[in-house]
Write a protein that holds these residues in place. Structure first.
Motif, mmCIF file in Angstrom:
data_model
loop_
_atom_site.group_PDB
_atom_site.id
_atom_site.type_symbol
_atom_site.label_atom_id
_atom_site.label_comp_id
_atom_site.label_asym_id
_atom_site.label_seq_id
_atom_site.Cartn_x
_atom_site.Cartn_y
_atom_site.Cartn_z
ATOM 1 N N TYR A 70 7.048 -22.343 34.486
ATOM 2 C CA TYR A 70 6.812 -23.526 35.307
ATOM 3 C C TYR A 70 5.398 -23.396 35.870
ATOM 4 N N GLN A 83 0.176 -27.507 22.989
ATOM 5 C CA GLN A 83 1.186 -27.021 22.043
ATOM 6 C C GLN A 83 0.512 -26.221 20.929
ATOM 7 N N ARG A 120 6.836 -25.886 23.264
ATOM 8 C CA ARG A 120 7.070 -27.211 23.841
ATOM 9 C C ARG A 120 6.437 -27.315 25.224
ATOM 10 N N SER A 147 6.694 -29.958 28.590
ATOM 11 C CA SER A 147 7.334 -31.124 29.191
ATOM 12 C C SER A 147 6.279 -32.178 29.540
ATOM 13 N N ASP A 207 7.348 -32.068 37.840
ATOM 14 C CA ASP A 207 8.395 -32.110 38.857
ATOM 15 C C ASP A 207 7.747 -32.412 40.213
ATOM 16 N N PHE A 242 5.037 -28.202 35.794
ATOM 17 C CA PHE A 242 5.588 -28.746 34.561
ATOM 18 C C PHE A 242 6.127 -27.592 33.707
ATOM 19 N N LYS A 243 7.092 -27.896 32.870
ATOM 20 C CA LYS A 243 7.817 -26.882 32.114
ATOM 21 C C LYS A 243 7.139 -26.628 30.774
ATOM 22 N N THR A 279 7.583 -24.082 27.286
ATOM 23 C CA THR A 279 8.430 -23.148 26.549
ATOM 24 C C THR A 279 7.571 -22.329 25.596
#
Length: 349
Positions: free
Chosen positions: A202, A213, A235, A237, A241, A247-248, A250
């Motif tokens: 996060y 990406q 990934r 997001s 938030d 932001f997320k 991965t």
């Protein structure tokens, strides 16, 4: 008496002049020694190489695919075929529930279905001959179709007595024992796919422009010191938030290593930019004073102070954008004792 006093005065004057001469000689000797003082230092050479900028954070490793297997019918556990740590395939039977009752129910449903099927066929022949009404014919057809669905459901329940894995993976948890009475939707196993592992980060919104990406990433796990595992940003997001301002992201670990486990605490670095063929020096060589940064460059056994402009920092090295050329020798240890144009002796490089 007068002659004796004159003699004492002359002797005293001679001693005073001699002392002054000796003092001046010692001072000149000390100045000579200071001017030739040689300071021992350690040094390194300015090199060219690649250096990267990265965003770092911490996260717990997770399995991208993980499934909790639940019982689809109620019954007593008759047999357990796998244990924790066993690798399984999708569709493999993990355990069995006592299925005699479900087998009998399926046979009974099939028998009723066969009887209604015969009735339906006879009514169809009679209907085609005009011997019965459409309503009677439809009733027989509906009864048969309803019983066929009941049989298929009973057969499915019988099949559900074999508890199967929904995914390829490893049995990470077992929640049942032989003889346990379990209910519908009760947890029986957890299956975890270790390939690939991922880390969820996060990241503050002000870093969003840097992260993209596919960018390369590195993982260091606290449980596996001195090992670095390669990965990439899988990934991102598209939303931030509003409660946390993050932001997320991965990150997927590309390297397959049986020592990496879900739940391990890891330190992640995402490389967002790389400068190639740039000048680099050890960052310990840099002196910071006010807003200026400088190093001592050695030439002909003399250290000269140079103002530099630095860039990315990566590990033990720092990028030098302006002020140095490849091959120059700079002081890495002992520069705190130097002044401009100090004589030095390189003891290690």
């Amino acid at each position: 008496m007068r002659t004796k006093a004159i003699g004492i005065l002359l002797a005293s004057s001679f001693l005073l002049i001699t002392a002054c001469n000796n003092s001046e000689g010692n001072e000149n000797q000390n100045n000579d020694q200071d001017s030739t003082l040689v300071v021992p230092v350690e040094a390194a050479t300015v090199l060219k190489g690649d250096i990267s900028a990265y965003y770092s954070n911490t996260a717990t490793l997770e399995a991208e695919q993980e499934a909790t297997v639940v019982a689809k019918v109620r019954g007593v556990i008759q047999e357990i075929l796998v244990e924790e740590g066993h690798r399984v395939k999708a569709g493999q039977v993990l355990a069995r529930i006592e299925g005699e009752q479900y087998r009998i129910e399926a046979e009974r449903a099939k028998s009723t279905m066969d009887r209604l099927n015969n009735d339906y066929k006879r009514s169809k022949e009679l209907y085609e001959k005009g011997a019965i009404s459409v309503e009677e014919y439809d009733n027989k057809r509906f009864e048969y179709e309803a019983q066929r669905a009941a049989y298929e459901l009973a057969k499915l329940n019988e099949e559900y007595t074999a508890i199967k894995s929904p995914i390829d993976g490893v049995i990470s948890e077992r929640f049942i024992k032989v003889g346990n009475m379990i209910g519908t939707d009760q947890d029986v196993f957890k299956v975890t796919d270790f390939d690939p592992l991922q880390a969820i980060l996060y990241i503050p919104e002000h870093e969003m422009a840097k992260i993209d990406q596919g960018q390369p990433a590195e993982l260091k796990a606290d449980a596996l010191p001195n090992q670095v595992f390669k990965g990439h940003v899988e990934r991102i997001s598209p939303i931030v938030d509003p409660t946390t301002g993050t932001f997320k992201v991965t990150v997927v670990i590309d390297e397959k290593n049986s020592k990496l486990k879900p739940g391990m605490f890891g330190r992640i670095k995402i490389v967002y930019d790389t400068h190639t063929a740039t000048h680099m020096i050890p960052k310990v060589a840099v002196l910071s004073e006010d807003e200026n940064q400088s190093v001592f460059v050695i030439k002909d056994s003399t250290a000269y102070r140079k103002i530099i402009k630095t860039g990315y920092v990566n590990g033990q090295n720092i990028e030098v954008i302006e002020g140095l050329e490849e091959g120059e020798i700079i002081v890495t240890t002992g520069q705190g004792s130097l002044k401009d144009s100090t004589k030095v002796n390189v003891v290690r490089s």
